[in-house]
Design an enzyme around this catalytic site. Structure first.
Site, PDB file in Angstrom:
ATOM      1  N   SER A  15     -78.027 -14.243  34.796  1.00 13.86           N
ATOM      2  CA  SER A  15     -79.458 -14.458  34.998  1.00 13.86           C
ATOM      3  C   SER A  15     -79.672 -15.622  35.953  1.00 13.86           C
ATOM      4  O   SER A  15     -78.790 -16.462  36.146  1.00 13.86           O
ATOM      5  CB  SER A  15     -80.173 -14.721  33.669  1.00 13.86           C
ATOM      6  OG  SER A  15     -79.742 -15.946  33.106  1.00 13.86           O
ATOM      7  N   CYS A  16     -80.854 -15.628  36.554  1.00 17.72           N
ATOM      8  CA  CYS A  16     -81.268 -16.711  37.447  1.00 17.72           C
ATOM      9  C   CYS A  16     -82.792 -16.783  37.356  1.00 17.72           C
ATOM     10  O   CYS A  16     -83.368 -16.259  36.405  1.00 17.72           O
ATOM     11  CB  CYS A  16     -80.772 -16.474  38.870  1.00 17.72           C
ATOM     12  SG  CYS A  16     -81.453 -15.002  39.671  1.00 17.72           S
ATOM     13  N   LEU A  17     -83.422 -17.360  38.354  1.00 15.99           N
ATOM     14  CA  LEU A  17     -84.873 -17.498  38.286  1.00 15.99           C
ATOM     15  C   LEU A  17     -85.606 -16.222  38.692  1.00 15.99           C
ATOM     16  O   LEU A  17     -86.535 -15.792  38.022  1.00 15.99           O
ATOM     17  CB  LEU A  17     -85.323 -18.678  39.164  1.00 15.99           C
ATOM     18  CG  LEU A  17     -86.764 -19.122  39.006  1.00 15.99           C
ATOM     19  CD1 LEU A  17     -87.049 -19.567  37.577  1.00 15.99           C
ATOM     20  CD2 LEU A  17     -87.065 -20.255  39.968  1.00 15.99           C
ATOM     21  N   GLY A  53     -83.813 -13.180  40.102  1.00 19.35           N
ATOM     22  CA  GLY A  53     -83.002 -11.968  40.120  1.00 19.35           C
ATOM     23  C   GLY A  53     -82.085 -11.836  41.319  1.00 19.35           C
ATOM     24  O   GLY A  53     -81.142 -11.050  41.287  1.00 19.35           O
TER      25      GLY A  53
END
Length: 100
Positions: free
Chosen positions: A80-82, A84
């Site tokens: 996951s990240c901020l 995508g």
């Protein structure tokens, strides 16, 4: 959804359900983002720039550095990240290293 750009994605609810199983959740945001926006519970932070090296570490070194068992190439892993974009890159890196 938690991933963009055509990569497999999960809803928040699906991620919560998965976390009740034996899935490793790797947050590939930068450390300053974790400090500013908060840590996702039960995730480990490996910034995208460190991911390829981390996934090739000796399992003992991985455990020492990230306080988590290193995933095998067949273990379920969620990135996951901020927004995508980085999680999609992380998925590509892991796949190129033989993770399924």
């Amino acid at each position: 959804r938690l991933c963009a750009g055509g990569a497999p994605s999960l809803s928040y609810r699906e991620l919560k359900d998965l976390k009740e199983t034996n899935v490793l959740h790797i947050d590939v945001r930068e450390r300053w983002e974790i400090d500013r926006f908060g840590k996702i519970p039960a995730s480990i932070n490996i910034p995208l720039g460190e991911l390829v090296e981390a996934l090739q570490m000796d399992p003992t070194e991985f455990k020492k550095q990230y306080n988590q068992n290193m995933p095998s190439k067949s273990d379920p892993v969620v990135f996951s990240c901020l927004a995508g974009t980085r999680s999609k890159q992380a998925l590509g890196f892991a796949t190129s290293l033989g993770f399924s």
